[in-house]
Design a protein around this motif. Structure first.
Motif, short mmCIF file in Angstrom:
data_model
loop_
_atom_site.label_atom_id
_atom_site.label_comp_id
_atom_site.label_asym_id
_atom_site.label_seq_id
_atom_site.Cartn_x
_atom_site.Cartn_y
_atom_site.Cartn_z
N CYS A 140 -19.02 -6.79 63.16
CA CYS A 140 -17.67 -6.81 63.75
C CYS A 140 -16.66 -7.57 62.88
O CYS A 140 -15.51 -7.19 62.76
N ARG A 142 -16.16 -7.89 59.80
CA ARG A 142 -15.59 -7.32 58.58
C ARG A 142 -14.22 -6.69 58.86
O ARG A 142 -13.47 -6.42 57.94
N CYS A 143 -13.96 -6.37 60.11
CA CYS A 143 -12.68 -5.75 60.45
C CYS A 143 -11.72 -6.70 61.13
O CYS A 143 -10.52 -6.64 60.90
N GLN A 176 -15.17 2.45 56.63
CA GLN A 176 -14.09 1.46 56.50
C GLN A 176 -14.64 0.04 56.48
O GLN A 176 -14.10 -0.81 55.80
N ALA A 177 -15.68 -0.19 57.26
CA ALA A 177 -16.23 -1.53 57.35
C ALA A 177 -17.35 -1.74 56.34
O ALA A 177 -18.11 -2.70 56.45
N SER A 179 -20.07 -0.34 56.21
CA SER A 179 -21.25 -0.57 57.04
C SER A 179 -22.37 0.43 56.83
O SER A 179 -23.31 0.49 57.61
N TRP A 184 -25.30 0.85 61.49
CA TRP A 184 -24.23 0.24 62.29
C TRP A 184 -24.22 0.80 63.71
O TRP A 184 -24.26 0.06 64.68
#
Ligand code: HEC
Ligand code: HEC
Length: 539
Positions: A140, A142-143, A176-177, A179, A184
């Motif tokens: 979580c 990372r965003c 985007q993350a 992941s 994920w």
């Protein structure tokens, strides 16, 4: 950064989707602009009107999904923003304010539940995020901040639905993350909901107690004190008057340690019985106040900040003006041996002779509500170490420190981020301060390091590494002024730079203090990076 007002313009669905994709958020200031409608029945009726069309009222006052989650006022603003901009809810501003107030009051967070994440509500810059094990930071964090997560309460089934919302709304989330280095989606939908439901469940004794209790009002007279990094300490008074249920006007009058006085009146709304949200104008800057009223109603604390530049602001503590005599603060706290300096003593009922202990002489220069301005002379040979301060019969321990030299400088924040800006997005500045310390010395009473407070230093930038030398980051990334404020360079490609790159940089921020020809230094790491296009109320 978002200019206030732009996100309230009507838009087409397509435009709304675009904006939602950029996750713009309505700032909270409008919430404080109108007198409160603390009457829960009006809140319930408005919620029914605007939310029940999609969130069925399955039993009286129980709406699907929205009645099984608790959040901060800012959390509710963010969710309702999504309802408007992604799900097409048309919501007049007044109705939004009424609903946010109603939900924050009836489904908010108890003070002990919001405590850990307050730094995020207060928009404190460069604060390390919450430490929450190994998986949540990568899954979580990372965003967005983990404070955003810790400022909500819901059970496992609702955390699971929220994971579906994430991927439904942001299908490229895993990429985007970054992941794809883990499973994920599998983790987010199997292990995590139960874990989050255990950490942050809907029903807690804290909230049950808080909701059942009666809450103190902030009305009355207060003594305030605080610090604006880069500018210094301030002291003053505050008078809070009721303007209707949970709505207040607050009259501030403060004086900075440098003697400059300033006044303002803020409009305040109290959410959840303790969440003070105010708007005011100080020296023609629009300011937001995010404070918490203590459960006993005796203390108000938090941070205020520039509405457009949340990184710029200051700390605040207010205590009731009518308590027993007390010394609340001394500024500056560090007194150099062999000098005479002006010091402010803030407190209640301060009357009588002022003393800073052996080897010092104090004379009162001026008195004002809640403070004394005194001149303190310290003998060259006065013993170094912490001092009690007394005014008449009132005394307080460890309020001041006599020092001969500063042994160590610590620059804070130790790690900082600034962002290039210009045009529509204002730059994000970074404010540095250098705190002095006395280190333990065998020939003195100093046994552990003693904080001296912020020091008046010279500031300099230096390249952090070889790359920063090659790219001439010091020349392009920005500049630092005498107060320690770093102003980043302009955004966009810079034709003068290698590869016409942005004015990003990797810098050391160096403070130096000249002590009779000997230079004491401290440093911090500053990364100057690209703009942040979205500034939701909770990062
Ligand atoms: C047009 C339909 C619609 C309306 C009207 C609507 N919502 Fe929603 N709401 C949704 C949808 C769809 C979801 C699930 C996806 C999501 O979370 O965005 C949702 C989810 C939610 C959630 C759960 C989100 C979470 O944190 O997981 C809350 C809380 C919520 N809505 C509150 C409200 C409130 C308050 C209102 C009225 C001001 C409202 N909604 C009006 C469609 C709507
Ligand atoms: C790819 C980036 C990304 C990741 C990974 C991510 N989030 Fe989010 N999260 C977002 C965005 C974007 C929003 C804002 C959504 C909105 O309101 O439109 C958000 C919003 C939220 C909110 C507030 C929503 C509300 O309506 O109140 C919570 C709580 C949350 N995320 C929890 C989590 C948790 C828990 C995890 C990890 C399991 C996680 N997020 C992982 C991007 C992410």
């Amino acid at each position: 950064m978002i200019q206030s007002g732009i996100e309230r313009k009507p838009r087409s669905r397509a435009a709304a989707a675009l904006v939602a994709a950029a996750f713009l958020y309505a700032p909270l200031q409008a919430l404080a602009a109108e007198p409160a409608l603390a009457d829960a029945s009006a809140g319930l009726a408005t919620t029914r009107t605007y939310c029940a069309g999609c969130h069925t009222e399955s039993s009286p006052a129980h709406f699907q999904r929205l009645s099984v989650i608790r959040k901060s006022p800012e959390g509710w603003v963010m969710t309702i923003f999504r309802m408007e901009h992604v799900h097409g809810l048309a919501l007049p501003e007044e109705a939004r304010d009424t609903i946010v107030k109603y939900l924050a009051d009836t489904q908010g967070l108890a003070p002990s539940e919001s405590a850990a994440g307050r730094f995020a509500l207060e928009r404190r810059p460069n604060v390390p995020d919450l430490q929450m094990g190994d998986d949540l930071p990568v899954m979580c964090g990372r965003c967005h901040s983990l404070a955003r997560v810790a400022l909500q309460r819901r059970d496992a089934d609702e955390w699971l639905k929220h994971m579906h919302m994430h991927v439904g709304q942001f299908p490229s989330l895993e990429y985007q993350a970054s992941s794809r280095d883990r499973y994920w989606w599998q983790t987010a939908t199997t292990v995590l909901p139960g874990k989050l439901g255990g950490l942050f469940p809907f029903d807690t004794p804290e909230w049950r107690d808080w909701k059942a209790g009666t809450h103190a009002q902030p009305t009355g007279e207060w003594l305030v004190r605080g610090r604006t990094p880069g500018r210094g300490d301030y002291f003053g008074t505050l008078r809070v008057a009721s303007q209707g249920p949970d709505a207040y006007s607050a009259q501030w009058s403060v004086q900075y340690a440098d003697g400059k006085a300033s006044r303002a009146t803020s409009k305040v709304r109290l959410y959840t019985g303790y969440e003070w949200r105010g708007t005011s104008e100080w020296e023609s800057t629009e300011v937001r106040e995010v404070f918490a009223l203590s459960a006993d109603g005796q203390r108000l604390s938090g941070r205020w900040f520039d509405a457009q530049r949340a990184e710029i602001g200051g700390d605040l503590t207010a205590e009731r003006a009518d308590g027993p005599a007390a010394i609340l603060a001394v500024s500056p706290r560090a007194l150099k041996a062999g000098t005479t300096q002006e010091v402010v003593i803030a407190g209640r009922g301060l009357k009588g002779a002022v003393s800073f202990g052996p080897g010092t002489k104090a004379t009162t220069l001026a008195t004002a509500p809640g403070m004394l301005r005194v001149s303190v002379s310290v003998d060259a040979k006065a013993a170094i170490g912490e001092r009690s301060v007394s005014v008449g019969k009132t005394a307080a321990a460890q309020m001041a420190v006599v020092y001969d030299q500063v042994d160590r400088l610590q620059v804070l924040p130790g790690n900082a981020i600034a962002r290039v800006g210009g045009g529509k997005i204002a730059p994000v500045t970074a404010q540095f301060e250098a705190f002095g310390f006395l280190e333990p010395r065998p020939d003195s009473a100093v046994r552990t390091p003693i904080a001296l407070g912020p020091m008046n230093v010279r500031w300099k930038l230096a390249p952090r590494n070889e790359e920063a030398v090659k790219a001439d980051d010091v020349k392009f990334a920005g500049s630092i002024d005498a107060s320690g404020q770093f102003m980043p360079g302009a955004a966009g490609p810079n034709p003068e730079r290698k590869y016409a790159s942005n004015n990003a940089g990797d810098l050391s921020v160096i403070a130096s203090l000249d002590q009779g020809g000997k230079e004491l230094k401290g440093d911090s790491h500053l990364i100057v990076t690209v703009q942040r296009w979205n500034t939701p109320p909770i990062y």
